[in-house]
Design a protein around this motif. Structure first.
Motif, PDB file in Angstrom:
ATOM      1  N   ARG A   1       0.834  -1.191   0.000  1.00  0.00           N
ATOM      2  CA  ARG A   1       0.000   0.000   0.000  1.00  0.00           C
ATOM      3  C   ARG A   1       0.869   1.240   0.000  1.00  0.00           C
ATOM      4  O   ARG A   1       1.909   1.280   0.631  1.00  0.00           O
ATOM      5  CB  ARG A   1      -0.909   0.041   1.241  1.00  0.00           C
ATOM      6  CG  ARG A   1      -1.978  -1.022   1.196  1.00  0.00           C
ATOM      7  CD  ARG A   1      -2.850  -0.919   2.422  1.00  0.00           C
ATOM      8  NE  ARG A   1      -3.954  -1.840   2.270  1.00  0.00           N
ATOM      9  CZ  ARG A   1      -5.098  -1.533   1.678  1.00  0.00           C
ATOM     10  NH1 ARG A   1      -5.273  -0.345   1.171  1.00  0.00           N
ATOM     11  NH2 ARG A   1      -6.064  -2.421   1.569  1.00  0.00           N
TER      12      ARG A   1
ATOM     13  N   THR B   1      -5.424  -3.828  -3.097  1.00  0.00           N
ATOM     14  CA  THR B   1      -4.336  -2.872  -3.187  1.00  0.00           C
ATOM     15  C   THR B   1      -4.828  -1.500  -3.622  1.00  0.00           C
ATOM     16  O   THR B   1      -4.402  -0.474  -3.098  1.00  0.00           O
ATOM     17  CB  THR B   1      -3.285  -3.370  -4.202  1.00  0.00           C
ATOM     18  OG1 THR B   1      -2.894  -4.696  -3.853  1.00  0.00           O
ATOM     19  CG2 THR B   1      -2.067  -2.475  -4.205  1.00  0.00           C
ATOM     20  N   GLU B   2      -5.742  -1.484  -4.573  1.00  0.00           N
ATOM     21  CA  GLU B   2      -6.293  -0.243  -5.087  1.00  0.00           C
ATOM     22  C   GLU B   2      -7.806  -0.239  -4.914  1.00  0.00           C
ATOM     23  O   GLU B   2      -8.433  -1.290  -4.762  1.00  0.00           O
ATOM     24  CB  GLU B   2      -5.941  -0.071  -6.573  1.00  0.00           C
ATOM     25  CG  GLU B   2      -4.439  -0.034  -6.849  1.00  0.00           C
ATOM     26  CD  GLU B   2      -4.148   0.043  -8.336  1.00  0.00           C
ATOM     27  OE1 GLU B   2      -5.117  -0.067  -9.136  1.00  0.00           O
ATOM     28  OE2 GLU B   2      -2.975   0.197  -8.693  1.00  0.00           O
TER      29      GLU B   2
ATOM     30  N   ASP C   1      -8.811   2.211   0.544  1.00  0.00           N
ATOM     31  CA  ASP C   1      -8.462   3.159  -0.502  1.00  0.00           C
ATOM     32  C   ASP C   1      -9.689   3.618  -1.287  1.00  0.00           C
ATOM     33  O   ASP C   1      -9.559   4.085  -2.422  1.00  0.00           O
ATOM     34  CB  ASP C   1      -7.448   2.522  -1.461  1.00  0.00           C
ATOM     35  CG  ASP C   1      -6.097   2.314  -0.795  1.00  0.00           C
ATOM     36  OD1 ASP C   1      -5.633   3.240  -0.116  1.00  0.00           O
ATOM     37  OD2 ASP C   1      -5.527   1.221  -0.945  1.00  0.00           O
TER      38      ASP C   1
END
Length: 379
Positions: free
Chosen positions: A13, A170-171, A287
């Motif tokens: 991250r 992750t995103e 995120d």
């Protein structure tokens, strides 16, 4: 059940500051409508739900012996099942994908028959059996065969792609994907299956006390959460506060298909305080501040009691995640197995990546802690 990620996967991250406004708590006076989620970026490649069947099973060696035992367990309850490949394997269980006639199916076999794991798969089997008689308002795989005694389950393989391959993406996922997943979760939470079909998997008071004894919650946390539980219980005397939840409503447990989202892995399904599934989704969308803000508004839209229940759930979910990943980091520090190029045995996430995720989880927990204290102040 379909996702190939392990139960502990911490993607790298970035350490950029996230935009504000995605906190778990909103002013009790604020009742504005949730912002609409716009169209997301282009669709990602198809996930495991639509991968073609290919490959071969390696039945040699000690692991092959385990596979042969698992396949034998499946054939006892579903003789027509023809295994094709291993979808996922861990020390606890193995998932096999294969065919049953003209259809494809997924078989889940427990390898570790410890009481806690055996109870979970039996709970999952009971959920699928209940869905045969009482269909939930969301799509779920059809039960083909099951053996609770041998902890073996066979269900249809649903088409679609996994909404996220990792427990903590992750995103930020595409907004359209989040909107579809959140809509499915909200429909499920509004469902009220017949009495006696599901139990309450979580003892809130006991879980809070346990986390406090382990040093994961402070004395003030203990007092604040107990105050919120007391207030929720008082409200429950005037209205029904239980909510049916999936119990593990992560994007990695949701398949997205043209016919709509499909929820898998029902081993924790049951009655919770309102907002448990929302808290689980919130914890994984670090995120995606817009999605978090919408989740917060949905959680508090039914009034202070539902808001407080969401905050209790959020503190417990985040504390559980912190405990899980701290254990993983400790294990990685003592790991003497040669690592693959990814930095972790088998090419998985490295210890540094897990530590970055832990930092985010601790920040989220501090945010939730402040929200809990603010909610206590309104009581």
């Amino acid at each position: 059940m379909y996702a190939a990620s392990s139960s502990v996967s911490a993607p790298p991250r970035s350490l950029h500051t996230r935009p504000g406004g995605g906190g778990p708590y909103l002013d009790p006076a604020a009742r504005s409508a949730a912002p609409a989620l716009g169209a997301g970026p282009a669709r990602r490649p198809a996930g495991l739900g639509t991968q073609p069947l290919s490959g071969r099973l390696d039945l040699s060696g000690p692991q092959g012996a385990q596979l042969r035992t698992a396949i034998a367990s499946v054939h006892r309850i579903c003789p027509e099942f023809a295994p094709v490949q291993v979808l996922r394997r861990s020390g606890r269980s193995v998932l096999l994908v294969g065919t049953t006639g003209r259809s494809t199916a997924v078989a889940k076999c427990l390898l570790d028959h410890s009481p806690v794991w055996a109870e979970q798969i039996r709970h999952e089997i009971a959920a699928y059996r209940t869905f045969v008689r009482h269909r939930p308002p969301v799509r779920a795989p059809r039960l083909i065969a099951a053996d609770p005694d041998n902890c073996t389950l066979v269900i249809e393989r649903m088409p679609g792609r996994v909404a996220a391959l990792q427990r903590h993406p992750t995103e930020a996922p595409p907004r359209a994907d989040v909107r579809a997943a959140l809509g499915a979760v909200c429909r499920l939470n509004a469902w009220r299956p017949p009495a006696g079909t599901f139990d309450a998997p979580l003892d809130y008071a006991a879980r809070i006390s346990r986390y406090h004894e382990l040093g994961l919650l402070t004395d003030r946390d203990l007092g604040d959460l107990q105050k919120l539980l007391h207030g929720i219980a008082a409200t429950a005397g005037r209205q029904v506060m239980g909510q049916f939840c999936h119990g593990d409503a992560l994007l990695s447990n949701i398949l997205l298909s043209p016919a709509g989202p499909v929820l898998v892995d029902w081993e924790h399904a049951g009655w919770y305080l309102p907002g448990y599934d929302l808290a689980t989704l919130w914890s994984a969308l670090g995120d995606a501040p817009v999605a978090r803000r919408q989740i917060s508004q949905i959680a508090q839209s039914a009034g202070p009691a539902s808001r407080d229940a969401f905050l209790v759930n959020l503190m417990l979910v985040l504390t559980r995640e912190i405990r899980t990943y701290e254990t993983a980091v400790q294990r990685s520090m003592h790991d003497v197995i040669p690592t693959a190029p990814g930095g972790h045995p088998g090419g998985g996430p490295s210890g540094e990546e897990q530590r970055l995720l832990l930092r985010r989880l601790h920040d989220d927990c501090q945010l939730a802690r402040r929200a809990v204290r603010a909610a206590v102040g309104t009581r």
